[in-house]
Design a protein around this motif. Structure first.
Motif, PDB file in Angstrom:
ATOM      1  N   MET A  76      33.457  50.014  59.990  1.00  0.00           N
ATOM      2  CA  MET A  76      34.104  49.751  61.269  1.00  0.00           C
ATOM      3  C   MET A  76      33.305  50.370  62.411  1.00  0.00           C
ATOM      4  SD  MET A  76      38.073  50.421  60.111  1.00  0.00           S
ATOM      5  CE  MET A  76      38.648  50.660  61.796  1.00  0.00           C
ATOM      6  N   GLY A  77      32.849  51.606  62.197  1.00  0.00           N
ATOM      7  CA  GLY A  77      32.060  52.263  63.230  1.00  0.00           C
ATOM      8  C   GLY A  77      30.777  51.520  63.534  1.00  0.00           C
ATOM      9  N   GLU A  78      30.116  51.054  62.484  1.00  0.00           N
ATOM     10  CA  GLU A  78      28.876  50.299  62.673  1.00  0.00           C
ATOM     11  C   GLU A  78      29.118  48.992  63.411  1.00  0.00           C
ATOM     12  OE1 GLU A  78      27.606  49.914  58.680  1.00  0.00           O
ATOM     13  OE2 GLU A  78      26.875  51.998  58.512  1.00  0.00           O
ATOM     14  N   ALA A  79      30.304  48.393  63.182  1.00  0.00           N
ATOM     15  CA  ALA A  79      30.628  47.111  63.825  1.00  0.00           C
ATOM     16  C   ALA A  79      31.231  47.287  65.209  1.00  0.00           C
ATOM     17  CB  ALA A  79      31.592  46.320  62.934  1.00  0.00           C
ATOM     18  N   GLY A  80      31.635  48.507  65.547  1.00  0.00           N
ATOM     19  CA  GLY A  80      32.218  48.765  66.857  1.00  0.00           C
ATOM     20  C   GLY A  80      33.716  48.568  66.931  1.00  0.00           C
ATOM     21  N   ALA A  81      34.410  48.624  65.778  1.00  0.00           N
ATOM     22  CA  ALA A  81      35.868  48.459  65.756  1.00  0.00           C
ATOM     23  C   ALA A  81      36.541  49.819  65.720  1.00  0.00           C
ATOM     24  CB  ALA A  81      36.287  47.635  64.542  1.00  0.00           C
ATOM     25  N   GLU A  82      37.515  50.018  66.601  1.00  0.00           N
ATOM     26  CA  GLU A  82      38.268  51.276  66.632  1.00  0.00           C
ATOM     27  C   GLU A  82      39.487  51.223  65.717  1.00  0.00           C
ATOM     28  OE1 GLU A  82      37.832  53.055  70.997  1.00  0.00           O
ATOM     29  OE2 GLU A  82      38.607  50.997  71.006  1.00  0.00           O
ATOM     30  N   ALA A  83      40.010  50.044  65.489  1.00  0.00           N
ATOM     31  CA  ALA A  83      41.146  49.850  64.583  1.00  0.00           C
ATOM     32  C   ALA A  83      40.967  48.503  63.898  1.00  0.00           C
ATOM     33  CB  ALA A  83      42.469  49.891  65.340  1.00  0.00           C
ATOM     34  N   ALA A  84      41.370  48.435  62.630  1.00  0.00           N
ATOM     35  CA  ALA A  84      41.266  47.185  61.878  1.00  0.00           C
ATOM     36  C   ALA A  84      42.662  46.686  61.542  1.00  0.00           C
ATOM     37  CB  ALA A  84      40.470  47.395  60.595  1.00  0.00           C
ATOM     38  N   VAL A  85      42.869  45.389  61.721  1.00  0.00           N
ATOM     39  CA  VAL A  85      44.123  44.742  61.344  1.00  0.00           C
ATOM     40  C   VAL A  85      43.789  43.691  60.304  1.00  0.00           C
ATOM     41  CG1 VAL A  85      46.120  43.419  62.118  1.00  0.00           C
ATOM     42  CG2 VAL A  85      45.115  45.156  63.629  1.00  0.00           C
ATOM     43  N   PHE A  86      44.009  44.036  59.041  1.00  0.00           N
ATOM     44  CA  PHE A  86      43.725  43.102  57.953  1.00  0.00           C
ATOM     45  C   PHE A  86      44.977  42.308  57.625  1.00  0.00           C
ATOM     46  CE2 PHE A  86      40.652  46.592  57.015  1.00  0.00           C
ATOM     47  CZ  PHE A  86      39.507  45.869  57.306  1.00  0.00           C
ATOM     48  N   THR A  87      44.798  40.997  57.499  1.00  0.00           N
ATOM     49  CA  THR A  87      45.934  40.117  57.243  1.00  0.00           C
ATOM     50  C   THR A  87      45.834  39.381  55.906  1.00  0.00           C
ATOM     51  OG1 THR A  87      44.771  38.426  58.542  1.00  0.00           O
ATOM     52  CG2 THR A  87      46.445  39.736  59.684  1.00  0.00           C
ATOM     53  N   SER A  88      44.682  39.397  55.278  1.00  0.00           N
ATOM     54  CA  SER A  88      44.500  38.658  54.033  1.00  0.00           C
ATOM     55  C   SER A  88      45.054  39.431  52.846  1.00  0.00           C
ATOM     56  CB  SER A  88      43.015  38.375  53.795  1.00  0.00           C
ATOM     57  OG  SER A  88      42.326  39.581  53.507  1.00  0.00           O
ATOM     58  N   MET A  89      45.496  38.693  51.827  1.00  0.00           N
ATOM     59  CA  MET A  89      46.001  39.338  50.623  1.00  0.00           C
ATOM     60  C   MET A  89      44.918  40.174  49.960  1.00  0.00           C
ATOM     61  SD  MET A  89      48.389  36.401  48.873  1.00  0.00           S
ATOM     62  CE  MET A  89      49.180  37.528  47.750  1.00  0.00           C
ATOM     63  N   HIS A  90      43.675  39.659  49.955  1.00  0.00           N
ATOM     64  CA  HIS A  90      42.634  40.376  49.228  1.00  0.00           C
ATOM     65  C   HIS A  90      42.257  41.697  49.891  1.00  0.00           C
ATOM     66  CE1 HIS A  90      40.914  37.014  51.591  1.00  0.00           C
ATOM     67  NE2 HIS A  90      39.985  37.869  51.964  1.00  0.00           N
ATOM     68  N   ASN A  91      42.135  41.725  51.205  1.00  0.00           N
ATOM     69  CA  ASN A  91      41.774  42.994  51.840  1.00  0.00           C
ATOM     70  C   ASN A  91      42.942  43.979  51.870  1.00  0.00           C
ATOM     71  OD1 ASN A  91      39.037  43.016  52.316  1.00  0.00           O
ATOM     72  ND2 ASN A  91      39.172  42.078  54.331  1.00  0.00           N
ATOM     73  N   VAL A  92      44.155  43.486  52.082  1.00  0.00           N
ATOM     74  CA  VAL A  92      45.311  44.387  52.021  1.00  0.00           C
ATOM     75  C   VAL A  92      45.400  45.008  50.632  1.00  0.00           C
ATOM     76  CG1 VAL A  92      47.831  44.547  52.139  1.00  0.00           C
ATOM     77  CG2 VAL A  92      46.591  43.173  53.831  1.00  0.00           C
ATOM     78  N   SER A  93      45.219  44.188  49.602  1.00  0.00           N
ATOM     79  CA  SER A  93      45.278  44.683  48.225  1.00  0.00           C
ATOM     80  C   SER A  93      44.120  45.626  47.919  1.00  0.00           C
ATOM     81  CB  SER A  93      45.275  43.501  47.250  1.00  0.00           C
ATOM     82  OG  SER A  93      45.373  43.937  45.919  1.00  0.00           O
ATOM     83  N   TYR A  94      42.931  45.268  48.332  1.00  0.00           N
ATOM     84  CA  TYR A  94      41.741  46.073  48.013  1.00  0.00           C
ATOM     85  C   TYR A  94      41.823  47.470  48.620  1.00  0.00           C
ATOM     86  CZ  TYR A  94      36.830  47.520  47.848  1.00  0.00           C
ATOM     87  OH  TYR A  94      35.669  48.215  47.628  1.00  0.00           O
ATOM     88  N   TYR A  95      42.246  47.546  49.869  1.00  0.00           N
ATOM     89  CA  TYR A  95      42.225  48.840  50.550  1.00  0.00           C
ATOM     90  C   TYR A  95      43.504  49.658  50.363  1.00  0.00           C
ATOM     91  CZ  TYR A  95      37.965  47.322  52.919  1.00  0.00           C
ATOM     92  OH  TYR A  95      36.686  46.891  53.192  1.00  0.00           O
ATOM     93  N   SER A  96      44.615  49.013  49.987  1.00  0.00           N
ATOM     94  CA  SER A  96      45.874  49.760  49.880  1.00  0.00           C
ATOM     95  C   SER A  96      46.511  49.724  48.495  1.00  0.00           C
ATOM     96  CB  SER A  96      46.893  49.210  50.897  1.00  0.00           C
ATOM     97  OG  SER A  96      47.460  47.990  50.432  1.00  0.00           O
ATOM     98  N   GLY A  97      46.109  48.761  47.655  1.00  0.00           N
ATOM     99  CA  GLY A  97      46.753  48.607  46.362  1.00  0.00           C
ATOM    100  C   GLY A  97      48.000  47.748  46.390  1.00  0.00           C
ATOM    101  N   PHE A  98      48.484  47.381  47.573  1.00  0.00           N
ATOM    102  CA  PHE A  98      49.680  46.553  47.703  1.00  0.00           C
ATOM    103  C   PHE A  98      49.271  45.079  47.800  1.00  0.00           C
ATOM    104  CE2 PHE A  98      52.667  44.629  50.970  1.00  0.00           C
ATOM    105  CZ  PHE A  98      53.629  44.257  50.036  1.00  0.00           C
TER     106      PHE A  98
END
Length: 402
Positions: free
Chosen positions: A36-58
């Motif tokens: 995120m820092g390299e891309a210049g994002a201060e906050a990320a809002v993930f909406t996909s099932m795969h990224n929500v699952s990958y980063y949180s386990g839910f």
């Protein structure tokens, strides 16, 4: 009357044991924050099932409602609908906020409570719809929108040791389903009955191996005759006839992680032309496995298998690419599009990547050897080659059954 909340925290019960240790998720989030820092994002809002699952386990069940994971430099919060009550909190790494449906767009108000307004917001261009992107801009008033689709996909391509253990276990479960299907194949049996035998065997095996997991979504596509022409054709009640081409496809789902076993089979006997095509596809499969080496590009592997088929005048019967990534994915979410065996993918294979080898030829009905031929193994790329984690045998010697 008491005012109804727009969102709240419903931390009901105790946290469940997730599929991975907390340290695994912490490492994923730490790596994400660097990206995120390299891309210049201060906050990320993930909406996909795969990224929500990958980063949180839910792994959420949308059913028409939006879900999210919000990550900032200090917070990691899943956003879930009230219909799920406390389950998302119990099954996620980090915090959880429940939004209510008593007022439209409370989902975005809950997200804004974590991100705040006026920040540089990371999002997924391959998932966020135009409608929701407009609402994101209206509620969060971002200083900029930063696409994180590519960088998160690249992160998911490289599996941790814990992920590799999970994928190995999934491949073993797929084999269990394959053997159950082989035992169930009989002339006159229906596709649906054979498929259920494989699915039930896998569900029981998953429960034995992962007693703390939630169980859902494991499935089988078992196809016969003309129904084998497509890789994703659903199961029917067609009864098997002697000499039918068969396609065995088992898909265990374990905590958001998908694995697969796919095999060509024949019911009772195989004719000479079908055998010739089948053996050619097996040859392509074996060649492909030998080519999956660190340093090879996806396009390079694809061109070499194309040449193999072209020499045998079979390339025109190829129906899709020769393989794809594995990890957090299923038939309705996920997939690292940058790790597919296609002519237009230049990704170089690296140790820790997981990819299938699955050549398929489809011969039209009415032609000699009609049907769909497909073999599928899962390979882990290693420092000096690959590790084939699929154990169920392929080819005519083992798979003329019934």
């Amino acid at each position: 009357m008491t005012a109804r909340p727009e969102f709240y925290r419903f931390h009901n019960g105790e946290k469940a044991r997730l599929q991975f240790a907390e340290a695994e998720y912490a490492a994923r989030i730490d790596a994400l924050r660097k990206r995120m820092g390299e891309a210049g994002a201060e906050a990320a809002v993930f909406t996909s099932m795969h990224n929500v699952s990958y980063y949180s386990g839910f792994t959420y069940c949308s059913f028409g409602r939006p879900y999210a994971l919000v990550v900032t430099d200090t917070e990691c919060v899943t956003i879930s609908a009230g219909i799920d009550a406390g389950q998302p909190w119990r099954r996620c790494y980090g915090d959880n906020i429940t939004y209510t449906d008593w007022q439209r767009d409370n989902y975005w108000r809950a997200i804004c409570s974590v991100t705040g307004e006026g920040r540089k917001i990371g999002y997924e261009s391959d998932h966020l719809t135009l409608l929701q992107k407009g609402k994101c801009e209206a509620f969060l008033k971002p200083a900029a929108m930063v696409d994180l689709y590519e960088t998160t996909m690249r992160q998911r391509m490289h599996k941790s040791p814990a992920e590799l253990d999970m994928i190995r276990a999934g491949a073993a479960v797929a084999d269990v389903g394959g053997y159950a299907i082989r035992d169930a194949v009989k002339i006159g049996a229906r596709e649906i009955d054979i498929a259920m035998a494989g699915r039930d065997a896998m569900e029981l095996e998953i429960a034995k191996r992962f007693p703390d997991a939630e169980y859902r979504d494991t499935w089988v596509w078992f196809q016969s005759g003309i129904n084998t022409d497509g890789a994703h054709n659903p199961v029917t009640s067609r009864a098997l006839e002697r000499g039918d081409i068969l396609s065995l496809n088992t898909f265990p789902m374990i905590s958001g992680y998908y694995t697969a076993l796919e095999r060509t089979m024949f019911a009772g006997e195989v004719d000479a032309e079908s055998l010739r095509i089948w053996e050619a596809n097996v040859g392509a499969h074996e060649l492909g496995i030998s080519l999956l080496q660190p340093g090879a590009s996806c396009a390079e592997v694809t061109h070499k298998i194309n040449a193999f088929f072209a020499e045998r005048d079979l390339l025109q019967y190829r129906t899709f690419g020769y393989g794809h990534s594995f990890g957090v994915l299923s038939h309705y979410y996920g997939r690292e599009a940058g790790l597919e065996l296609r002519e237009d993918i230049d990704t170089v294979l690296e140790p820790g990547m997981v990819i299938s080898m699955e050549p398929m030829l489809t011969i039209a009905e009415g032609q000699p050897g009609a049907g769909g031929y497909r073999e599928h193994d899962i390979l882990i790329i290693t420092e000096d080659g690959n590790e084939n984690i699929t154990g169920y045998p392929y080819g005519p010697e083992f798979n003329v059954v019934g």
